[in-house]
Design a protein around this motif. Structure first.
Motif, PDB file in Angstrom:
ATOM      1  N   GLY A   1       0.812  -1.207   0.000  1.00  0.00           N
ATOM      2  CA  GLY A   1       0.000   0.000   0.000  1.00  0.00           C
ATOM      3  C   GLY A   1       0.844   1.255   0.000  1.00  0.00           C
ATOM      4  O   GLY A   1       0.575   2.212  -0.735  1.00  0.00           O
ATOM      5  N   ALA A   2       1.895   1.274   0.806  1.00  0.00           N
ATOM      6  CA  ALA A   2       2.784   2.433   0.884  1.00  0.00           C
ATOM      7  C   ALA A   2       3.514   2.652  -0.441  1.00  0.00           C
ATOM      8  O   ALA A   2       3.675   3.796  -0.884  1.00  0.00           O
ATOM      9  CB  ALA A   2       3.788   2.245   2.017  1.00  0.00           C
ATOM     10  N   GLU A   3       3.937   1.565  -1.070  1.00  0.00           N
ATOM     11  CA  GLU A   3       4.637   1.685  -2.352  1.00  0.00           C
ATOM     12  C   GLU A   3       3.699   2.227  -3.437  1.00  0.00           C
ATOM     13  O   GLU A   3       4.104   3.060  -4.265  1.00  0.00           O
ATOM     14  CB  GLU A   3       5.189   0.327  -2.776  1.00  0.00           C
TER      15      GLU A   3
ATOM     16  N   ILE B   1      -0.814  -5.354  -3.195  1.00  0.00           N
ATOM     17  CA  ILE B   1      -1.795  -4.957  -4.192  1.00  0.00           C
ATOM     18  C   ILE B   1      -1.375  -5.507  -5.547  1.00  0.00           C
ATOM     19  O   ILE B   1      -0.292  -5.203  -6.051  1.00  0.00           O
ATOM     20  CB  ILE B   1      -1.908  -3.420  -4.270  1.00  0.00           C
ATOM     21  N   GLU B   2      -2.244  -6.298  -6.126  1.00  0.00           N
ATOM     22  CA  GLU B   2      -2.022  -6.807  -7.478  1.00  0.00           C
ATOM     23  C   GLU B   2      -3.160  -6.377  -8.403  1.00  0.00           C
ATOM     24  O   GLU B   2      -2.919  -5.903  -9.511  1.00  0.00           O
ATOM     25  CB  GLU B   2      -1.900  -8.330  -7.465  1.00  0.00           C
TER      26      GLU B   2
ATOM     27  N   ALA C   1      -7.413  -3.272  -4.341  1.00  0.00           N
ATOM     28  CA  ALA C   1      -7.365  -1.836  -4.087  1.00  0.00           C
ATOM     29  C   ALA C   1      -8.354  -1.121  -4.986  1.00  0.00           C
ATOM     30  O   ALA C   1      -8.751  -1.626  -6.038  1.00  0.00           O
ATOM     31  CB  ALA C   1      -5.960  -1.287  -4.323  1.00  0.00           C
ATOM     32  N   PHE C   2      -8.727   0.089  -4.550  1.00  0.00           N
ATOM     33  CA  PHE C   2      -9.599   0.934  -5.365  1.00  0.00           C
ATOM     34  C   PHE C   2      -9.115   2.378  -5.272  1.00  0.00           C
ATOM     35  O   PHE C   2      -8.737   2.851  -4.202  1.00  0.00           O
ATOM     36  CB  PHE C   2     -11.057   0.853  -4.898  1.00  0.00           C
ATOM     37  N   ILE C   3      -9.137   3.060  -6.419  1.00  0.00           N
ATOM     38  CA  ILE C   3      -8.701   4.458  -6.507  1.00  0.00           C
ATOM     39  C   ILE C   3      -9.854   5.297  -7.041  1.00  0.00           C
ATOM     40  O   ILE C   3     -10.514   4.910  -8.001  1.00  0.00           O
ATOM     41  CB  ILE C   3      -7.523   4.637  -7.495  1.00  0.00           C
ATOM     42  N   SER C   4     -10.073   6.451  -6.435  1.00  0.00           N
ATOM     43  CA  SER C   4     -10.968   7.452  -7.023  1.00  0.00           C
ATOM     44  C   SER C   4     -10.350   8.819  -6.800  1.00  0.00           C
ATOM     45  O   SER C   4      -9.300   8.945  -6.163  1.00  0.00           O
ATOM     46  CB  SER C   4     -12.376   7.372  -6.420  1.00  0.00           C
ATOM     47  N   GLY C   5     -10.993   9.824  -7.325  1.00  0.00           N
ATOM     48  CA  GLY C   5     -10.511  11.177  -7.099  1.00  0.00           C
ATOM     49  C   GLY C   5     -10.948  11.672  -5.733  1.00  0.00           C
ATOM     50  O   GLY C   5     -10.134  12.006  -4.878  1.00  0.00           O
TER      51      GLY C   5
END
Length: 252
Positions: free
Chosen positions: A143-145, A170-171, A194-198
């Motif tokens: 997560g940190a990377e 995270i893959e 993992a999930f990314i949003s703005g």
């Protein structure tokens, strides 16, 4: 190039007629018929309009334009000032919202995947017009990377909400640029790491923690710079237009 010809080129590339959106896509404010200089940017704010005027632009091409569903209709106040500035300077305003989010080649989601070295595998909603995507990192990261990678790529430190098992690598990743935080539960259902949003909402923190998924809020503006920039670069390369991207700082 004629302004209506430019609209036709953009419509052919982005196919807005296939997408139900919250605002009209295409030419929103008509200006001069002859387009020589185009300025691109994320949002048609007064600051961006001012830069377009300074650069003698004939057209302003943005992701966030005007006339959103549910907004007050009178052209007054801030809205009136913006539109009056465009009309006085004879600048065309072109806006493309969801078509620019989902475009497989030039879209915000596609550009974010490119920047973060994510191999796109499909739409989280199971169809080509999904506004949320999923894929796989070329190299699994902590997560940190991954937070550091996002920071380097977007020049913005993301907010990282880690699951209880913070050492979980995270893959697989889901993402939706802009205000896509509520797709996080679908990401969990799909078994993504993992999930990314703005943007992030207050509730998103608890969802990430309780459902065991890494979550990254990387900024609405920061995640949506790159689609309109790529679109402008495509116009310059394929149609020989003078296009300049202007980034108006926005910490959100």
């Amino acid at each position: 190039m004629n302004n209506l010809q430019l609209e036709q080129i953009l419509n052919e590339k982005l196919s807005p007629q296939l997408i139900k959106d919250y605002a009209p896509n295409g030419l929103q404010v008509e200006g001069t018929q002859t387009i020589k200089k185009i300025v691109t940017g994320v949002t048609a704010s007064q600051a961006l309009i001012g830069r377009a005027i300074e650069l003698n632009a004939d057209a302003l091409l943005v992701h966030h334009g005007y006339f959103w569903k549910g907004e007050p209709e009178p052209i007054r106040g801030m809205k009136g000032n913006r539109i009056r500035s465009l009309i006085k300077s004879d600048i065309n305003l072109f806006g493309y919202h969801l078509p620019l989010d989902i475009h497989a080649e030039l879209g915000n989601n596609a550009e974010l995947a490119r920047l973060l070295d994510i191999q796109v595998e499909g739409g989280m909603e199971g169809h080509p017009q999904s506004v949320a995507m999923y894929g796989r990192l070329k190299t699994p990261l902590s997560g940190a990377e991954f937070a550091s990678k996002i920071n380097t790529a977007l020049n913005r430190q993301p907010l990282h909400i880690a699951p209880e098992s913070e050492d979980k690598l995270i893959e697989t990743v889901g993402w939706c640029t802009g205000g896509g935080q509520d797709y996080i539960e679908l990401a969990v259902k799909l078994g993504l790491d993992a999930f990314i949003s703005g943007e992030i909402s207050e509730r998103t923190t608890y969802t990430a923690r309780e459902m065991g998924v890494h979550y990254f809020a990387a900024g609405h503006h920061a995640t949506e710079r790159y689609g309109v920039k790529a679109l402008g670069e495509w116009l310059a390369k394929e149609h020989g237009l003078d296009v300049e991207f202007v980034d108006i700082d926005n910490p959100v």
